[in-house]
Design a protein around this motif. Structure first.
Motif, PDB file in Angstrom:
ATOM      1  N   LEU A   1       0.850  -1.190   0.000  1.00 38.29           N
ATOM      2  CA  LEU A   1       0.000   0.000   0.000  1.00 38.29           C
ATOM      3  C   LEU A   1       0.882   1.235   0.000  1.00 38.29           C
ATOM      4  O   LEU A   1       1.862   1.307   0.749  1.00 38.29           O
ATOM      5  CB  LEU A   1      -0.893   0.000   1.245  1.00 38.29           C
ATOM      6  N   LEU A   2       0.531   2.216  -0.834  1.00 36.87           N
ATOM      7  CA  LEU A   2       1.337   3.433  -0.981  1.00 36.87           C
ATOM      8  C   LEU A   2       0.482   4.652  -0.677  1.00 36.87           C
ATOM      9  O   LEU A   2      -0.687   4.721  -1.085  1.00 36.87           O
ATOM     10  CB  LEU A   2       1.903   3.482  -2.401  1.00 36.87           C
ATOM     11  N   LEU A   3       1.045   5.606   0.038  1.00 39.34           N
ATOM     12  CA  LEU A   3       0.386   6.886   0.309  1.00 39.34           C
ATOM     13  C   LEU A   3       0.997   7.932  -0.613  1.00 39.34           C
ATOM     14  O   LEU A   3       2.203   8.203  -0.539  1.00 39.34           O
ATOM     15  CB  LEU A   3       0.580   7.286   1.777  1.00 39.34           C
ATOM     16  N   PRO A   4       0.211   8.566  -1.516  1.00 40.33           N
ATOM     17  CA  PRO A   4       0.802   9.360  -2.601  1.00 40.33           C
ATOM     18  C   PRO A   4       1.000  10.838  -2.301  1.00 40.33           C
ATOM     19  O   PRO A   4       0.863  11.680  -3.182  1.00 40.33           O
ATOM     20  CB  PRO A   4      -0.239   9.174  -3.708  1.00 40.33           C
TER      21      PRO A   4
ATOM     22  N   GLY B   1       4.916  11.044   1.384  1.00 40.46           N
ATOM     23  CA  GLY B   1       4.608   9.723   0.878  1.00 40.46           C
ATOM     24  C   GLY B   1       5.027   8.631   1.846  1.00 40.46           C
ATOM     25  O   GLY B   1       5.857   8.831   2.734  1.00 40.46           O
TER      26      GLY B   1
ATOM     27  N   VAL C   1       5.291   4.023   1.916  1.00 41.63           N
ATOM     28  CA  VAL C   1       5.079   2.705   1.322  1.00 41.63           C
ATOM     29  C   VAL C   1       4.975   1.723   2.474  1.00 41.63           C
ATOM     30  O   VAL C   1       5.903   1.597   3.290  1.00 41.63           O
ATOM     31  CB  VAL C   1       6.222   2.307   0.367  1.00 41.63           C
TER      32      VAL C   1
ATOM     33  N   ALA D   1       1.263  -0.396  -7.176  1.00 38.89           N
ATOM     34  CA  ALA D   1       0.818   0.228  -5.927  1.00 38.89           C
ATOM     35  C   ALA D   1       0.726   1.739  -6.067  1.00 38.89           C
ATOM     36  O   ALA D   1      -0.151   2.382  -5.475  1.00 38.89           O
ATOM     37  CB  ALA D   1       1.763  -0.145  -4.791  1.00 38.89           C
TER      38      ALA D   1
ATOM     39  N   GLU E   1      -2.460   2.411  -7.909  1.00 38.76           N
ATOM     40  CA  GLU E   1      -3.580   2.138  -7.012  1.00 38.76           C
ATOM     41  C   GLU E   1      -3.729   3.231  -5.965  1.00 38.76           C
ATOM     42  O   GLU E   1      -4.853   3.576  -5.574  1.00 38.76           O
ATOM     43  CB  GLU E   1      -3.373   0.779  -6.342  1.00 38.76           C
ATOM     44  N   ALA E   2      -2.629   3.812  -5.510  1.00 43.01           N
ATOM     45  CA  ALA E   2      -2.698   4.867  -4.502  1.00 43.01           C
ATOM     46  C   ALA E   2      -3.480   6.071  -5.005  1.00 43.01           C
ATOM     47  O   ALA E   2      -4.327   6.628  -4.302  1.00 43.01           O
ATOM     48  CB  ALA E   2      -1.290   5.281  -4.083  1.00 43.01           C
TER      49      ALA E   2
ATOM     50  N   ASP F   1      -7.160   7.192  -3.598  1.00 44.07           N
ATOM     51  CA  ASP F   1      -7.358   8.540  -3.071  1.00 44.07           C
ATOM     52  C   ASP F   1      -8.539   9.216  -3.770  1.00 44.07           C
ATOM     53  O   ASP F   1      -9.349   9.890  -3.122  1.00 44.07           O
ATOM     54  CB  ASP F   1      -6.083   9.360  -3.249  1.00 44.07           C
TER      55      ASP F   1
ATOM     56  N   HIS G   1      -6.739   2.579   2.998  1.00 41.44           N
ATOM     57  CA  HIS G   1      -6.201   3.846   2.496  1.00 41.44           C
ATOM     58  C   HIS G   1      -6.752   5.013   3.318  1.00 41.44           C
ATOM     59  O   HIS G   1      -6.016   5.956   3.634  1.00 41.44           O
ATOM     60  CB  HIS G   1      -6.566   4.015   1.021  1.00 41.44           C
TER      61      HIS G   1
END
Length: 508
Positions: A340-343, A359, A361, A376, A379-380, A384, A486
Motif C-alpha cells: 500500500l502506498l500513500l501518494p 509519501g 510505502v 501500488a 492504485e494509490a 485517493d 487507504h
C-alpha cells in the motif's frame, strides 16, 4: 471571409499554448512558448508578469503563421489559477508574481485562519485555508513588504493581466478571481469580510464578470505586438482546472473529469453551492454552477519520479520503459500483494489539508518487485480519488456516474482500469488532447454567438469518447477493503509527519 475560428489560450505555469479551433472542436493551428520560473529561496516560486505577456506574444505569433487572422471571431484565456501578480499605479510590475505552488505564506495561513475562522473562510470561499490561494500570499506581502503593499494598485490573476494587456480593460472572469480566495461564491463579489481582514479595497482588485462575457477588444497597440486583428473580441475565460472540465463536456450533474497530469485533479459539476473539507469548491465555467474539486499534488509526477529516481530509466533514451513497467504491473493482482502506498509526496490537500504530509510505502516484503511498486503507485492515486468521490456524494448528495479522464497518465490502459475498479465507475478516455485550451475556445465560441451558451458549445465541440474502461466486479470487490485501509493510513501517520517536518525545519 467568414469568421470561422476562435482562439483558446492556456497560460499555464510553464508554458503558453494558443490554439485555433473550428466550430466542430477541431484544432486548426497552434503556437507554444515557455514561461520562465524562478525559485529565489527554497519553497519560493516566482514569475514576471512581463514573461506571461512575452510568452503569449510568441505563442500567438507561431499560431498566426498558420491561419489568416481575418478568420478569427474571438478569443478567451484560461490560466494557472492561484498565481498573483502585483502592479503599481502605472500598470508596471511592483515585484515578481507569487505562484500557486509557493509556500512562503504558511505562517500567514495560520494567522488569517485564526482571524477569520477556518469554517467561516470555507463558508465564504468554498476553500479550506492552505498555502495555495493567493489571499495568503497577499497577507504575506502586507506583513513582509509594507512599502510594496502601500504602492500596490492592482493585484491581478494571470487571465486578468493578459486581458488588460490585450484590451486595456481592467476586468477578469469570476472563474479566475475565485481561486484567489477572496470571492464570496454565493454573491460572486469580493467578500467585504475578507477584504477588511487584509485592509484591502476592492478597487485594488480586478472586477469579476461571468465567464463568457465580452471583456473588450484587442487594442491597436496589442494588435501590433501580437499580430491579432485590432478590434478582435476578447471573452472572459477562467481557471485551467474548470476549463479542462468544460473542454470534455462536464457541464451537468452525474459527470466528473479527472486530469491525470503532473497533479491529479478531478472536478464534479454541481448546480448548488456546498463547502466541505473533503473538496474545494470553485465556480464552473458555464456560469451557472460549481465544481467540487479533488486535488492530489502528485499524479503522473509519481510515475515519472519512480521511473527515473527509483528504477533508473531515462525515458528520453528508452521510451519503451513505461510499457515494460506497465506489463510487469499488469501481472500483479489487485492490491499489489499487500503493498500500500500513500501518494502525498508534496503534501496533502483535501480532505487532510496538511502541507507536512509525505509519501509512504507500507507492507514491503521480500517478494515484492518493481511491478508491485509501480502498480501500488497507480492504485494509490485511484484509491485517493475513490475516497474523494465517496465523500462528495456523501456530503452533497451529488451523484457521480461516470468519469472523463484526460492528461498524460490517462494514456495508460492499466491505470484507467485500476481507476474504474477502485471507484466503481466507468472511466471514459476523451479524444480531446488539449482540453484546457478547448474549454477556453468554447467560451469564445459561445461569446461570438456560434452557440447559445457554454454548455451548448461544449456539446458541439468536445471530442468523442475513444475508449471506456468498466469496473470488473471481482477487482471491485478486492479493492473494497483497500479503500478502508487507504482512508486510515494518513491519520495513522499524521503525528509522525509533523515530527519529521519539525526535524527538517530544524536542520535548515
Amino acid at each position: 471571409m467568414a469568421t470561422d475560428l476562435v482562439i483558446g489560450i492556456d497560460s499555464s505555469t510553464t508554458a503558453t499554448k494558443a490554439i485555433a479551433w473550428d466550430p466542430d472542436g477541431r484544432a486548426v493551428a497552434e503556437g507554444r512558448a515557455p514561461v520562465a520560473m524562478r525559485s529565489p529561496r527554497p519553497g519560493w516560486f516566482e514569475q514576471s508578469v512581463e514573461d506571461w505577456w512575452g510568452s503569449l506574444r510568441t505563442a500567438l505569433g507561431a499560431l498566426l503563421e498558420g491561419i489568416d487572422p481575418a478568420r478569427l471571431a474571438g478569443l478567451a484565456i484560461t490560466n494557472q489559477r492561484e498565481t498573483v501578480g502585483f502592479l503599481d499605479s502605472r500598470g508596471k510590475e511592483l515585484r515578481p508574481a507569487i505562484l500557486w505552488l509557493d509556500e512562503r505564506c504558511r505562517e500567514d495561513v495560520d494567522l488569517l485562519a485564526e482571524r477569520i475562522g477556518i469554517a467561516r473562510f470555507r463558508a465564504i470561499t468554498g476553500k479550506t485555508p492552505d498555502p495555495t490561494p493567493a489571499v495568503f500570499s497577499l497577507h504575506w506581502m502586507k506583513r513582509n513588504e509594507p512599502e510594496n503593499w502601500r504602492r500596490l494598485a492592482r493585484a491581478v490573476d494571470v487571465h486578468g493581466y493578459l486581458v488588460l494587456r490585450l484590451t486595456g480593460v481592467p476586468a477578469t472572469s469570476w472563474a479566475s478571481a475565485d481561486p484567489h480566495g477572496l470571492l464570496d461564491l454565493r454573491s460572486m463579489r469580493y467578500s467585504p469580510e475578507l477584504l477588511a481582514a487584509l485592509d484591502l479595497s476592492p478597487e485594488r482588485l480586478l472586477p469579476p464578470v461571468p465567464p463568457g462575457s465580452l471583456l473588450g477588444e484587442v487594442t491597436p497597440e496589442a494588435a501590433r505586438e501580437t499580430g491579432l486583428p485590432a478590434g478582435l473580441p476578447v471573452f472572459a475565460g477562467g481557471g485551467d482546472g474548470q476549463a479542462a472540465g468544460l473542454g470534455v463536456g462536464v457541464t451537468g450533474p452525474g459527470r466528473a473529469y479527472l486530469n491525470l497530469g503532473t497533479a491529479a485533479v478531478s472536478g464534479i459539476h454541481a448546480r448548488t453551492f456546498a463547502a466541505d473539507p473533503a473538496f474545494r469548491t470553485l465556480t464552473a465555467l458555464d456560469g451557472r454552477g460549481y465544481v467540487f474539486e479533488l486535488c492530489l499534488r502528485t499524479g503522473s509526477f509519481l510515475t515519472d519520479w519512480m521511473v527515473g529516481r527509483i528504477f533508473g530509466f531515462d525515458p528520453a533514451r528508452d521510451p519503451g520503459c513505461y510499457d515494460r513497467l506497465e506489463a510487469e504491473a499488469r501481472r500483479v493482482p489487485a492490491g499489489s500483494d499487500g503493498l500500500l502506498l500513500l501518494p502525498y509526496w508534496s503534501g496533502a490537500m483535501p480532505p487532510w489539508w496538511d502541507p507536512d504530509a509525505r509519501g509512504a510505502v507500507i507492507g514491503l516484503a521480500a517478494e515484492h518487485g518493481r511491478g508491485h511498486l509501480y502498480r501500488a503507485l497507480m492504485e494509490a492515486v485511484a484509491l485517493d480519488m475513490a475516497m474523494g468521490y465517496e465523500a462528495v456524494e456523501r456530503t452533497t448528495g451529488t451523484p457521480i456516474e461516470e468519469i472523463q479522464v484526460i492528461g498524460g497518465g490517462a494514456r495508460s490502459p492499466l491505470w484507467r482500469q485500476i481507476l474504474a475498479d477502485a471507484t466503481g465507475r466507468p472511466i471514459r478516455l476523451s479524444a480531446t488532447i488539449e482540453a484546457t485550451c478547448l474549454g477556453a475556445a468554447m467560451l469564445a465560441a459561445a461569446g461570438a454567438g456560434w452557440y447559445a451558451d457554454a454548455a451548448a458549445a461544449a456539446a458541439a465541440m468536445r471530442g468523442a469518447t475513444v475508449e471506456e474502461n468498466r469496473p470488473d466486479p471481482r477487482a471491485r470487490e478486492a479493492y473494497a477493503p483497500l479503500r478502508e485501509l487507504h482512508r486510515e493510513l494518513y491519520p495513522s501517520l499524521r503525528g509522525i509527519f509533523a515530527r519529521l517536518a519539525a526535524l527538517r525545519r530544524a536542520g535548515r
